[in-house]
Design a protein around this motif. Structure first.
Motif, PDB file in Angstrom:
ATOM      1  N   SER A  83       5.174   0.511  -4.621  1.00  0.00           N
ATOM      2  CA  SER A  83       5.950   1.668  -4.858  1.00  0.00           C
ATOM      3  C   SER A  83       7.762   1.274  -4.832  1.00  0.00           C
ATOM      4  CB  SER A  83       5.952   2.443  -3.556  1.00  0.00           C
ATOM      5  OG  SER A  83       7.107   3.417  -3.227  1.00  0.00           O
ATOM      6  N   ASP A  86       9.950   2.318  -3.468  1.00  0.00           N
ATOM      7  CA  ASP A  86      10.900   2.585  -2.369  1.00  0.00           C
ATOM      8  C   ASP A  86      10.870   1.571  -1.422  1.00  0.00           C
ATOM      9  OD1 ASP A  86       8.363   2.924  -1.253  1.00  0.00           O
ATOM     10  OD2 ASP A  86       8.489   4.841  -0.671  1.00  0.00           O
ATOM     11  N   TYR A  87       9.954   0.426  -1.862  1.00  0.00           N
ATOM     12  CA  TYR A  87       9.807  -0.687  -1.208  1.00  0.00           C
ATOM     13  C   TYR A  87       9.324  -0.596   0.420  1.00  0.00           C
ATOM     14  CZ  TYR A  87      12.633  -2.491  -5.018  1.00  0.00           C
ATOM     15  OH  TYR A  87      13.241  -2.693  -6.310  1.00  0.00           O
ATOM     16  N   GLY A  88       8.331   0.329   0.538  1.00  0.00           N
ATOM     17  CA  GLY A  88       8.040   0.668   1.793  1.00  0.00           C
ATOM     18  C   GLY A  88       7.113  -0.404   2.621  1.00  0.00           C
TER      19      GLY A  88
END
Length: 252
Positions: free
Chosen positions: A175, A177-179
């Motif tokens: 992702s 958002d680098y979650g």
């Protein structure tokens, strides 16, 4: 869309320029002349593709489809840097088709003129030198492919890493958002690479003429081969289109 009117404009303009007499020159000069003229011929087409695809990406982002927007962004970057996109995202597939037709039409007069100049060289002393003949053949292939990027020295992996301060280890995410980090991508100075994740893969990487694009060849434990590109967004972020989907990388 403005691709269709642009075809007629650039084709007419190119024929006007090509009506002038041009000396054969050297293979290198002919290749350089084509890249300059071809780059000018498609510059407005490139801007149009980027503008139209940006509008589509913005719409998808507003619809909370950030992954599709990122994929479109990566594909546009690849195409504008000279790499053909064989399977563009469905939302921009028609735009890419229109662009390719317009691009081919705009480049054709310049390609024909450059090939004619190279053939003229073969009729002279250059046609009697094997090294020059081979070089002319290589340049004809490059010109026919529509490659208008300026020639650049291709660096070895270690020289590329040193010159561009390329990080060795990258976090591997699904992702933008680098979650959640799903693994680590390691790029070694000798050109080998390793993706340590749920589906581990080993392979090789090498720089291309574009300092923002790395060519990557991978093989999984199941012996599945995969060739892709790693796009460097900046010093700390990159993207990679895998067979299983878009991946996002962040330097560790």
């Amino acid at each position: 869309m403005r691709f269709v009117p642009l075809i007629a404009f650039f084709t007419s303009f190119a024929h006007g320029l090509l009506g002038q007499t041009v000396a054969p020159g050297t293979p290198e000069k002919i290749d350089s002349d084509f890249r300059v003229a071809g780059g000018r011929a498609i510059s407005l087409l490139d801007k149009t593709l980027e503008k139209e695809c940006t509008a589509v990406a913005a719409k998808l982002t507003a619809q909370n489809d950030a992954e599709s927007a990122a994929q479109i962004s990566a594909q546009v970057r690849l195409r504008l840097e000279g790499t053909e996109v064989t399977k563009p995202h469905w939302a921009v597939a028609k735009l890419f088709q229109q662009y390719e037709r317009a691009r081919a039409a705009a480049l054709r007069p310049h390609q024909d003129a450059a090939i004619e100049r190279l053939n003229d060289l073969l009729k002279g002393s250059a046609g009697k030198d094997l090294t020059t003949v081979v070089k002319i053949g290589q340049m004809k292939t490059s010109i026919e492919s529509g490659n208008v990027k300026p020639s650049q020295e291709k660096l070895s992996p270690v020289r590329f890493m040193n010159k561009h301060k390329l990080a060795k280890n990258w976090g591997y995410y699904t992702s933008p958002d680098y979650g959640v980090r799903y693994g680590v991508v390691t790029l070694e100075e000798d050109g080998t690479c390793l993706i340590k994740a749920a589906a581990e893969a080993t392979g090789r990487w090498e720089p291309t003429e574009d300092p923002k694009v790395l060519q990557v060849t991978l093989k999984t434990k199941d012996d599945d081969a995969e060739t892709t590109t790693l796009i460097l967004v900046d010093e700390s972020h990159a993207t990679m289109m895998r067979a299983s989907g878009q991946r996002y990388l962040r330097a560790l």
